[in-house]
Design a protein around this motif. Structure first.
Motif, short mmCIF file in Angstrom:
data_model
loop_
_atom_site.label_atom_id
_atom_site.label_comp_id
_atom_site.label_asym_id
_atom_site.label_seq_id
_atom_site.Cartn_x
_atom_site.Cartn_y
_atom_site.Cartn_z
N UNK A 9 9.21 -0.10 -5.40
CA UNK A 9 7.95 -1.20 -5.49
C UNK A 9 7.56 -1.39 -4.28
N UNK A 10 7.07 -1.19 -3.71
CA UNK A 10 6.73 -1.78 -2.25
C UNK A 10 5.78 -2.32 -2.58
N UNK A 11 5.40 -3.37 -1.31
CA UNK A 11 3.77 -4.61 -1.66
C UNK A 11 3.09 -3.19 -1.08
N UNK A 12 2.20 -3.92 -1.39
CA UNK A 12 0.07 -2.76 -0.80
C UNK A 12 0.35 -2.74 0.71
N UNK A 13 0.15 -1.63 1.26
CA UNK A 13 -0.15 -1.67 3.14
C UNK A 13 -0.86 -0.36 3.12
N UNK A 16 0.05 4.60 6.25
CA UNK A 16 1.07 4.71 7.33
C UNK A 16 2.37 3.83 7.60
N UNK A 17 1.86 2.72 7.25
CA UNK A 17 3.34 1.58 6.79
C UNK A 17 4.03 2.59 5.65
N UNK A 18 3.29 3.05 4.37
CA UNK A 18 4.30 2.67 3.28
C UNK A 18 4.88 4.26 3.79
N UNK A 19 4.68 4.97 4.76
CA UNK A 19 5.66 6.37 4.98
C UNK A 19 6.51 5.92 5.87
N UNK A 20 5.95 5.21 6.64
CA UNK A 20 7.22 4.75 7.56
C UNK A 20 8.26 4.47 5.97
N UNK A 21 8.12 3.26 5.44
CA UNK A 21 9.09 2.03 4.76
C UNK A 21 9.53 3.53 3.94
N UNK A 43 1.46 5.55 -8.44
CA UNK A 43 0.25 5.09 -7.78
C UNK A 43 0.94 3.73 -7.32
N UNK A 44 -0.49 3.63 -7.23
CA UNK A 44 -0.85 1.49 -7.35
C UNK A 44 -0.98 1.10 -8.79
N UNK A 45 -0.25 0.11 -9.08
CA UNK A 45 -0.37 -0.45 -9.92
C UNK A 45 -0.27 -2.08 -9.90
#
Length: 121
Positions: A9-13, A16-21, A43-45
């Motif tokens: 679970x990633x924070x909403x970004x 580009x930042x999601x890809x980097x993470x 997806x986002x939830x």
């Protein structure tokens, strides 16, 4: 090497930042000799409850599913690395064993069972 599955679970970004993470995350597995077999964007939830990570509260996140093979000894250091990443709210790793196939038995009907019958006296 055993196979594992991780719900990430990633924070909403921004995208580009999601890809980097995700590149950092997958790189951590590869650097420790792991083999990433699958990456799926769920997806986002909304989170099931408010989660706190790195002293920040979160109510929504981006969900990803990773399947990977890795030496269990190396998994501890990767898990610690993921917990320190400020963009990751929660990494949850479970071991995926081979599915156990159970052959169903034929139903033979009710067994001889003595039933309790209450008496009113």
């Amino acid at each position: 090497m055993p196979r594992y599955e991780m719900t990430l679970i990633l924070r909403l970004m921004e995208r580009k930042d999601v890809v980097d993470t995700l590149k950092r995350t997958i790189g951590a597995f590869i650097d420790k000799g792991g083999l990433v077999r699958k990456l799926e964007n769920l997806g986002e939830r909304s989170l099931p409850y408010r989660m706190t990570s790195h002293q920040q509260p979160y109510r929504q996140g981006s969900y990803f599913l990773l399947e990977f093979d890795m030496n269990p000894r190396q998994l501890v250091s990767v898990s610690e690395y993921l917990r320190r990443d400020i963009d990751i709210i929660r990494p949850s790793i479970i071991r995926k064993d081979k599915p156990v196939v159970v052959k169903p038995e034929e139903c033979t009907g009710p067994a001889d069972v003595a039933f309790y019958t209450p008496t009113h006296g």
